[in-house]
Design a protein around this motif. Structure first.
Motif, PDB file in Angstrom:
ATOM      1  N   PRO A  51       0.828  -1.209   0.000  1.00 50.74           N
ATOM      2  CA  PRO A  51       0.000   0.000   0.000  1.00 50.74           C
ATOM      3  C   PRO A  51       0.864   1.261   0.000  1.00 50.74           C
ATOM      4  N   ASN A  52       0.386   2.250  -0.676  1.00 51.55           N
ATOM      5  CA  ASN A  52       1.048   3.548  -0.704  1.00 51.55           C
ATOM      6  C   ASN A  52       0.710   4.297   0.588  1.00 51.55           C
ATOM      7  N   VAL A  53       1.712   4.455   1.420  1.00 49.19           N
ATOM      8  CA  VAL A  53       1.496   5.061   2.736  1.00 49.19           C
ATOM      9  C   VAL A  53       1.015   6.507   2.626  1.00 49.19           C
ATOM     10  N   LEU A  54       1.484   7.195   1.608  1.00 50.20           N
ATOM     11  CA  LEU A  54       1.098   8.596   1.453  1.00 50.20           C
ATOM     12  C   LEU A  54      -0.401   8.724   1.169  1.00 50.20           C
ATOM     13  N   ALA A  55      -0.902   7.857   0.296  1.00 54.50           N
ATOM     14  CA  ALA A  55      -2.327   7.888  -0.021  1.00 54.50           C
ATOM     15  C   ALA A  55      -3.143   7.572   1.228  1.00 54.50           C
TER      16      ALA A  55
ATOM     17  N   LEU B  54       1.783  16.093   1.404  1.00 49.57           N
ATOM     18  CA  LEU B  54       1.442  14.705   1.096  1.00 49.57           C
ATOM     19  C   LEU B  54       0.550  14.624  -0.143  1.00 49.57           C
ATOM     20  N   ALA B  57       2.603  15.301  -3.073  1.00 51.41           N
ATOM     21  CA  ALA B  57       3.456  14.148  -3.379  1.00 51.41           C
ATOM     22  C   ALA B  57       2.671  13.099  -4.144  1.00 51.41           C
ATOM     23  N   MET B  58       1.436  12.888  -3.731  1.00 49.40           N
ATOM     24  CA  MET B  58       0.637  11.835  -4.359  1.00 49.40           C
ATOM     25  C   MET B  58       0.411  12.098  -5.828  1.00 49.40           C
ATOM     26  N   MET B 116      10.260   2.409   1.060  1.00 54.35           N
ATOM     27  CA  MET B 116       9.616   2.498  -0.252  1.00 54.35           C
ATOM     28  C   MET B 116       8.121   2.734  -0.085  1.00 54.35           C
ATOM     29  N   ASP B 117       7.529   2.196   0.966  1.00 50.07           N
ATOM     30  CA  ASP B 117       6.111   2.445   1.212  1.00 50.07           C
ATOM     31  C   ASP B 117       5.828   3.945   1.334  1.00 50.07           C
ATOM     32  N   TYR B 118       6.815   4.682   1.819  1.00 49.21           N
ATOM     33  CA  TYR B 118       6.644   6.123   1.977  1.00 49.21           C
ATOM     34  C   TYR B 118       6.939   6.872   0.686  1.00 49.21           C
ATOM     35  N   GLN B 119       7.153   6.130  -0.387  1.00 53.03           N
ATOM     36  CA  GLN B 119       7.383   6.742  -1.689  1.00 53.03           C
ATOM     37  C   GLN B 119       8.571   7.700  -1.662  1.00 53.03           C
TER      38      GLN B 119
END
Lengths: 340, 340
Positions: A51-55, B54, B57-58, B116-119
DNA sequence: CTGAAAGCGCTTACAG
DNA sequence: CTGAAAGCGCTTACAG
């Protein structure tokens, strides 16, 4: 075989379920049948989905990011604290966005603004001066702030420190009981509560036993300033026989100056006491008598306080002071029959 | 007067423009008339609006977050590097998400997954072992990785180190030229390229001048292990007259053990040379001869490399080695007429 | 230059 | 338990 960017929709397609179902499988506490869980996990694994943590942060309003503002990384107390803080927070599923701060109030205020832009869930300010207006801003934004190793009365921010005033008192008693007559203080920066409290307790206790301070110099938490202060003190006609230095970091500089530059002996010519008990204090080259700041307990209390306020915004701010012992080593003469 | 959460839509309403217009005013390089800019800025100020990073960023796919993985924070080289890295990245509009790593490959791989989850836009791994498969994953995800103070040939990751092999050679020459006959090495962890390269250059140069190593012990970058190694070496029937220690952090422990526990003199009984030139090396209590790692240049190169790869994903990975001088101080006998 | 609209990748009521 | 849909707060083509 991970794709460049796998989304929950792609996983859903492959697993033959809806995108919502995928989301639920990755949301702790959400309901999904065993069969759905299995299918989704399999598809996710095949595709390398995470999962994309930012989303997630955007929609849930919780970033699980803690902002940490630090200064003085050259004082080893802070890397140690940073490591403990970071490890513990990682374990609880939070991550640390770090900001290194020049130690001016303006600069810190700017940094904290930037922190808030990242929608951090909370802020830890370690030995750093924040303005009260900034504190108010954070409060309005609903972001709890905990001051680590610094207090700011009336700011409404929580703080965690050691019992600095009491620590200062302990040092005074220790030196007086050891028979010192001419006692000086190279203090922590007087702009910091920590520096002020230690000095206050120290002087208060000294006065109580009828001793006056020979001299007090602000060491500014700087090696250079502290060394200069030591030179000044020791070159006086009537030099001190004991110096309480406001933290270990400065105490090392004072010892270097006194022993290697001035050629005097520690503790025979002058006793030195520090504050913090950083790892280096116990190294044989310094063997520094000092007051321990229980950094483990301090970081734990900091995290408890912060997460407590994050999970329950109505919780009021607290001021926690944790006691630490005086650790007698070789850099200061001991009172006869002294026990901790 | 900031609201709990001000959005661009609210600012738009107050300024009498569209939400897009607000966004453009806060997007560098986007077009907006002077009048719009003025109205929007005024409204934003009144409401205390700041864009949500955020959300930005998305949609943009750029988080402007750099993941930094560190271990060994007790070695002062790393807090120093951390501070430089963080300051410089802040100046360039990036921020640092920090992960403290236990030094096992598995643990690090997990951390990097979380990063990586935090993009994150890029990853800096400081003195930390990453598996090549993890490196591949990062590459697939399009996230550049730079190894700081560690290399991993064939991994396809960029790395920045000092010229460790050459540094080892310099130490060997220095000790041989000073007339040492029984030379030992307490090496950096042999699982690290850094430790291996220094040892390799050291031994190679020693062999070239017809000297054999008396002993080589892996110090594991640990104070305890290094101290034990020093005890072992000095209690041999034919103890070394010089020890090259794989980094300063261990060298301090070795000096403490040799001087205060074994009662020997440095450098009269045994010369000690370290590696890194951390701030403490120049403190009078140690006055350590060492090879300087140019941490400023190393952190700069790290950032240049990383941002270069972020801005131009086609850029190939580079391996940068920066030379540093041997700094002769008091812990080792000097060759006659020695000049840097 | 400007606004309406689509969409970034998720979570979470809402029905069923 | 599950899916369709709305919405988190932005940026960015697309028309005008």
């Amino acid at each position: 075989m991970a794709q460049t960017k796998v989304t929950s929709a792609e996983v859903a397609a492959r697993a033959g379920v809806s995108q919502s179902a995928v989301s639920r499988v990755f949301t702790p506490g959400a309901s999904a049948s065993a069969k759905t869980v299995e299918k989704v996990k399999a598809a996710a694994k095949e595709l390398g989905y995470r999962p994309n943590v930012l989303a997630r942060a955007m929609v849930s309003g919780k970033s699980r990011i803690i902002g940490l503002v630090v200064a003085y990384l050259d004082n080893h107390f802070f890397p140690v604290a940073l490591e403990l803080l970071s490890n513990e927070l990682q374990k609880k599923g939070y991550h640390v966005l770090i900001f290194t701060a020049p130690n001016s109030v303006d600069a810190v205020d700017n940094l904290v603004q930037e922190l808030m832009d990242y929608q951090v869930d909370g802020i830890i300010a370690a030995s750093v001066s924040m303005s009260s207006t900034l504190a108010d801003r954070a409060k309005l934004a609903g972001i709890p702030v905990v001051l680590f190793n610094r207090g700011l009365d009336g700011s409404g921010m929580s703080s965690v420190t050691s019992t600095n005033t009491e620590g200062g008192r302990k040092v005074a008693e220790f030196l007086v009981d050891a028979g010192h007559q001419r006692i000086a203080h190279i203090s922590g920066w007087s702009g910091s509560s920590t520096g002020r409290d230690r000095a206050f307790g120290f002087k208060e206790s000294l006065a109580k036993s009828g001793h006056a301070l020979v001299a007090e110099i602000d060491g500014m938490y700087s090696r250079e300033v502290a060394s200069e202060a030591a030179r000044d003190l020791m070159s006086r006609p009537d030099p001190p026989d004991a110096i309480f230095v406001g933290n270990d970091h400065m105490a090392f500089a004072v010892m270097d100056t006194i022993r290697f530059e001035l050629g005097l002996r520690v503790p025979e010519d002058v006793s030195i006491v520090g504050y913090d008990d950083v790892p280096m204090a116990s190294w044989a080259a310094y063997d520094l008598t000092t007051v321990r700041q229980p950094v483990n307990q301090m970081t734990e209390a900091t995290i408890d306080t912060l997460l407590g306020q994050i999970n329950d915004p109505t919780r009021t701010s607290t001021k926690i002071e944790i006691p630490g012992p005086l650790i007698a080593r070789g850099s200061a003469r001991r009172p006869e029959g002294w026990t901790p």
